[in-house]
Write a protein that holds these residues in place. Structure first.
Motif, PDB file in Angstrom:
ATOM      1  N   ASP A 143       0.852  -1.201   0.000  1.00 46.77           N
ATOM      2  CA  ASP A 143       0.000   0.000   0.000  1.00 46.77           C
ATOM      3  C   ASP A 143       0.889   1.253   0.000  1.00 46.77           C
ATOM      4  OD1 ASP A 143       0.933   0.053   2.633  1.00 46.77           O
ATOM      5  OD2 ASP A 143      -1.017   0.625   3.480  1.00 46.77           O
TER       6      ASP A 143
ATOM      7  N   GLN B 163      -2.027   4.699   1.501  1.00 45.84           N
ATOM      8  CA  GLN B 163      -2.162   3.993   2.772  1.00 45.84           C
ATOM      9  C   GLN B 163      -3.497   3.245   2.857  1.00 45.84           C
ATOM     10  OE1 GLN B 163      -0.415   3.087   5.334  1.00 45.84           O
ATOM     11  NE2 GLN B 163      -2.212   2.278   6.372  1.00 45.84           N
TER      12      GLN B 163
ATOM     13  N   ASN C  46      -0.127  -1.220  10.240  1.00 48.68           N
ATOM     14  CA  ASN C  46       0.766  -0.107   9.869  1.00 48.68           C
ATOM     15  C   ASN C  46       1.551   0.365  11.093  1.00 48.68           C
ATOM     16  OD1 ASN C  46       2.001   1.838   8.250  1.00 48.68           O
ATOM     17  ND2 ASN C  46       0.362   3.342   8.544  1.00 48.68           N
TER      18      ASN C  46
ATOM     19  N   ASN D 273       3.489   3.604  11.806  1.00 44.22           N
ATOM     20  CA  ASN D 273       3.167   4.377  10.595  1.00 44.22           C
ATOM     21  C   ASN D 273       4.160   4.103   9.474  1.00 44.22           C
ATOM     22  OD1 ASN D 273       0.857   5.827  10.357  1.00 44.22           O
ATOM     23  ND2 ASN D 273       1.684   7.743  11.178  1.00 44.22           N
TER      24      ASN D 273
ATOM     25  N   HIS E  78       4.266  -0.984   4.952  1.00 44.10           N
ATOM     26  CA  HIS E  78       3.550  -0.855   3.670  1.00 44.10           C
ATOM     27  C   HIS E  78       3.773  -2.034   2.719  1.00 44.10           C
ATOM     28  CE1 HIS E  78       2.461   3.167   4.861  1.00 44.10           C
ATOM     29  NE2 HIS E  78       3.739   3.445   5.080  1.00 44.10           N
TER      30      HIS E  78
END
Ligand SMILES: [Ca+2]
Length: 192
Positions: free
Chosen positions: A99, A103, A127, A130, A133
């Motif tokens: 992603d 996101q 995630n 943060n 991905h």
């Protein structure tokens, strides 16, 4: 050299081109490590860990792509194989899903289409930090699930051989060559 001879030379070249594509994808030493699991051909790397980007490029060197699991059947077949082969147990394997572009929107990196099948581990994708991905297979309680991870994490890779395209220009050209040779009564290209 007449027009007919030029045509035959061009068409002969097309025939050579067809062979080289077939050899590259299915016959050469590049594909010797692929194994059949379910209805797909995989290259499972457990020799060296690499980040997701390196894994992507690694698969490309074998004319393949990071694996994208499309059905529960594919997931079960891979899970069964990985569990049954001791050398593959308790390891993580990158898949061709990310992603990075947006996101939370997981797509197949090969074709940009939405992730066709997911079997997330409990609480995933989270995630974490943060900064997760890229998707990988993750062994939890002796069953493989999926997890989003930092793309720079060092994991193993599962590549899958590309599926033959439905119809192709080269195949059409090969048919044209065969019809041309029949029509013009030319035995084969080697005579030119
Ligand atoms: Ca995660």
């Amino acid at each position: 050299m007449g027009l007919r001879q030029i045509c035959v030379l061009v068409l002969c070249f097309a025939g050579v081109l067809t062979d080289s594509i077939n050899n590259s994808n299915y016959g050469g030493s590049e594909t010797i490590s692929f194994i059949d699991i379910g209805n797909k051909h995989y290259l499972i790397n457990t020799v060296a860990t690499m980040n997701w980007f390196q894994a992507y490029l690694y698969c490309h060197t074998f004319d393949s792509d990071l694996a994208v699991i499309k059905t529960p059947g594919e997931m079960n077949a891979l899970n069964f194989y990985l569990i049954a082969n001791a050398g593959h147990v308790d390891t993580n394997f990158w898949l061709g899903v990310t992603d990075l572009a947006e996101q939370g929107k997981y797509v197949s990196f090969r074709d940009g289409r939405p992730m066709p099948y997911a079997k997330w581990s409990a609480g995933q994708p989270d995630n974490f930090g943060n900064n997760e991905h890229c998707v990988h297979l993750w062994l939890v309680n002796n069953i493989f699930y999926m997890n989003d991870n930092n793309c720079n994490a060092k994991l193993y890779a599962i590549c899958e051989m590309r599926q033959p395209r439905k119809g192709c220009d080269v195949c059409d050209l090969k048919n044209l060559v065969e019809r041309f040779l029949q029509f013009t009564n030319v035995p084969n290209c080697e005579n030119w």
